[in-house]
Design a protein around this motif. Sequence first.
Motif, PDB file in Angstrom:
ATOM      1  N   VAL A 190      38.699  40.735  55.161  1.00 48.27           N
ATOM      2  CA  VAL A 190      38.890  39.295  55.214  1.00 48.27           C
ATOM      3  C   VAL A 190      37.556  38.585  55.382  1.00 48.27           C
ATOM      4  O   VAL A 190      37.305  37.563  54.767  1.00 48.27           O
ATOM      5  N   SER A 191      36.667  39.175  56.195  1.00 47.18           N
ATOM      6  CA  SER A 191      35.405  38.469  56.384  1.00 47.18           C
ATOM      7  C   SER A 191      34.469  38.715  55.200  1.00 47.18           C
ATOM      8  O   SER A 191      33.621  37.910  54.915  1.00 47.18           O
ATOM      9  N   LYS A 192      34.643  39.847  54.503  1.00 46.59           N
ATOM     10  CA  LYS A 192      33.759  40.088  53.358  1.00 46.59           C
ATOM     11  C   LYS A 192      34.496  39.667  52.085  1.00 46.59           C
ATOM     12  O   LYS A 192      35.085  38.618  52.054  1.00 46.59           O
ATOM     13  N   SER A 193      34.499  40.503  51.078  1.00 45.01           N
ATOM     14  CA  SER A 193      35.271  40.175  49.890  1.00 45.01           C
ATOM     15  C   SER A 193      35.469  41.446  49.084  1.00 45.01           C
ATOM     16  O   SER A 193      34.934  42.504  49.420  1.00 45.01           O
ATOM     17  N   ILE A 194      36.199  41.312  47.996  1.00 45.31           N
ATOM     18  CA  ILE A 194      36.500  42.451  47.146  1.00 45.31           C
ATOM     19  C   ILE A 194      35.211  43.002  46.523  1.00 45.31           C
ATOM     20  O   ILE A 194      35.140  44.143  46.094  1.00 45.31           O
ATOM     21  N   LEU A 195      34.179  42.162  46.538  1.00 40.93           N
ATOM     22  CA  LEU A 195      32.895  42.548  45.936  1.00 40.93           C
ATOM     23  C   LEU A 195      32.329  43.817  46.547  1.00 40.93           C
ATOM     24  O   LEU A 195      31.690  44.624  45.879  1.00 40.93           O
ATOM     25  N   THR A 196      32.603  44.011  47.850  1.00 40.58           N
ATOM     26  CA  THR A 196      32.027  45.169  48.533  1.00 40.58           C
ATOM     27  C   THR A 196      32.604  46.472  47.982  1.00 40.58           C
ATOM     28  O   THR A 196      32.040  47.531  48.185  1.00 40.58           O
ATOM     29  N   LEU A 197      33.767  46.375  47.314  1.00 34.98           N
ATOM     30  CA  LEU A 197      34.414  47.588  46.808  1.00 34.98           C
ATOM     31  C   LEU A 197      34.061  47.873  45.356  1.00 34.98           C
ATOM     32  O   LEU A 197      34.370  48.937  44.834  1.00 34.98           O
ATOM     33  N   LEU A 198      33.461  46.886  44.708  1.00 38.67           N
ATOM     34  CA  LEU A 198      33.245  47.023  43.264  1.00 38.67           C
ATOM     35  C   LEU A 198      32.148  48.012  42.901  1.00 38.67           C
ATOM     36  O   LEU A 198      31.131  48.107  43.590  1.00 38.67           O
ATOM     37  N   TYR A 199      32.382  48.703  41.813  1.00 39.38           N
ATOM     38  CA  TYR A 199      31.358  49.568  41.243  1.00 39.38           C
ATOM     39  C   TYR A 199      30.191  48.657  40.843  1.00 39.38           C
ATOM     40  O   TYR A 199      30.402  47.634  40.179  1.00 39.38           O
ATOM     41  N   PRO A 200      28.945  49.006  41.252  1.00 37.59           N
ATOM     42  CA  PRO A 200      27.829  48.076  41.024  1.00 37.59           C
ATOM     43  C   PRO A 200      27.769  47.518  39.601  1.00 37.59           C
ATOM     44  O   PRO A 200      27.529  46.329  39.408  1.00 37.59           O
ATOM     45  N   LYS A 201      28.016  48.384  38.590  1.00 40.89           N
ATOM     46  CA  LYS A 201      27.889  47.919  37.198  1.00 40.89           C
ATOM     47  C   LYS A 201      28.984  46.927  36.820  1.00 40.89           C
ATOM     48  O   LYS A 201      28.867  46.224  35.814  1.00 40.89           O
ATOM     49  N   ASP A 202      30.104  46.898  37.577  1.00 38.16           N
ATOM     50  CA  ASP A 202      31.215  45.998  37.234  1.00 38.16           C
ATOM     51  C   ASP A 202      31.132  44.657  37.962  1.00 38.16           C
ATOM     52  O   ASP A 202      31.926  43.759  37.727  1.00 38.16           O
ATOM     53  N   ARG A 203      30.151  44.554  38.903  1.00 38.63           N
ATOM     54  CA  ARG A 203      30.097  43.354  39.742  1.00 38.63           C
ATOM     55  C   ARG A 203      29.878  42.081  38.944  1.00 38.63           C
ATOM     56  O   ARG A 203      30.559  41.091  39.146  1.00 38.63           O
ATOM     57  N   LYS A 204      28.915  42.160  38.014  1.00 37.22           N
ATOM     58  CA  LYS A 204      28.553  40.971  37.240  1.00 37.22           C
ATOM     59  C   LYS A 204      29.771  40.488  36.435  1.00 37.22           C
ATOM     60  O   LYS A 204      30.108  39.304  36.437  1.00 37.22           O
TER      61      LYS A 204
END
Length: 492
Positions: A190-204
């Motif tokens: 909740v304090s972070k986001s789904i971004l922390t779970l993303l595969y680095p190449k898929d973040r963008k």
Amino acid sequence: MNAPNNNNLLAPLIDAEELYQNAPCGYLSFLPNGTIIKVNKTLLSWLSLTNEEVVSRMKFIDLIAKGGAIYYEMIFIPSIKMHGRLNEINLDIIKKDGSALPALVNSVAIIDKTQGLLAINATIFDITERKKYERELLRAKRAAENERKQFEYLANLIPDTIWTALPNGELDFVNDRFESHFDIGKNQVVSKSILTLLYPKDRKKFLKAWISAVRSGNDLVIEVRLRNQLNTYDWHLIRSIAHRGENGDVIKWFGSCTNINDQVLALERKDEFIQIASHELKTPITSLKAYNQLLLRSEASEKSRIFLKKSASTIANMEFLISSLLDVTRMYSSPLTIHFAPASLKDIIEQSVDLVSSNYTSHKIVTELRADKLIVNADKQRLTQVMVNLISNAIKYSPGKDSVVIKVSNNEGQNRVHVDVTDFGMGIPEKEIDQIFSKFYRVSDPKIDTKVSGLGLGLYITQNILKLHDSQIMVSSKINQGTTFSFSLPTI
Ligand code: ADP
């Protein structure tokens, strides 16, 4: 001369007693022992009592609900003595008929010179309405809380991962499944986001799609890799829909992450298989082609020549299909490579017509060249592939008809050349037009005679090649009347 003092002039006109008696709130004065010494008409009317029934006959504690006496002795009087006032006290005032009037009481001490308590002045506000609103608010709060619990209960029952996010995209809820699947605590997510779970190449890719969804309020559907509890990454289909308020603004995002790793891996394995199989097929086809050519050059009889030409065209067809398959599997991992160079569209069309004519002989291919600017910056081989796809489709899907028309034109004032490939065949059902450019898609309308074989790849590849040339393929079609595929390219 001094200006007249307005206060002094108006003073005689103000009847203080009248104001006291009919004020919108109740006034009450009582001695430290509680005996009421003065009360205004407003309070009397609320209580349905008369002045005579109250003054000197009743005590303050007679007016307040059960337990009032203890409250009066233990809290009220000590507080008044200590602070000189006691504000915003919620009390139920008892009316003559025994019913209660919810009231807010403010009390002030009247003290003598030695700080002794002489009497107490109380102002009483009727808060029936406020209480009603408070009750309604409480009910609404409880209902909302109930709904939230129901949602959480359902969300935790579902074997999928569920989340909600604030309008700005920040996560504010994840279900139990989400926590266990991604091994991440509710508070952390909740304090972070789904971004922390993303595969680095898929973040963008994800950020771009998510920001655009948050800005536009449109639904989001995207495939990305997310880290799981084993610290490896799985493919997930993230779906999110916006819940909007009455004014149309997004109030909340509801989303889910479905693990599609097995499906994606299966597709990858299928593509890998096709790639290997096509490669393996290429070698025997090349030698078949070579032997066929050798035989054609040899002293073969006229009859054998006819058969050899037929087998050559079948081999060419197979070669084309295999290279389409290879293109598509390669496109999965990287875009097609394009080598731009000035090329004549006239040459490309002539070469494509030759290639197709050697395979299909039944149709007359008419080329109408109505353009003077025909040089384009393009990949000649790839553009030939586009033309071969379009012309062979035009022939394949117009059995029993005798012609296909290729029209090439320049629009006045525009430095572009337009190409139309028209047939007079079976046409494409309107509801399927958007899908014919998808990978492996073939029209499946029972009303259409589609006994023609194919892989459903030609238009997918054609569209991709044209995209790489900054061009778009268009189609117009009428059932049983024919189809025209068009595109245009800038001339040089
Ligand atoms: P394929 O021809 O191998 O099936 P394509 O990707 O070239 O694959 O075409 C996809 C589908 O679009 C075809 O299966 C056919 O149903 C439809 N289609 C393509 N071109 C035409 C055309 N000229 N007339 C009618 N239908 C067509």
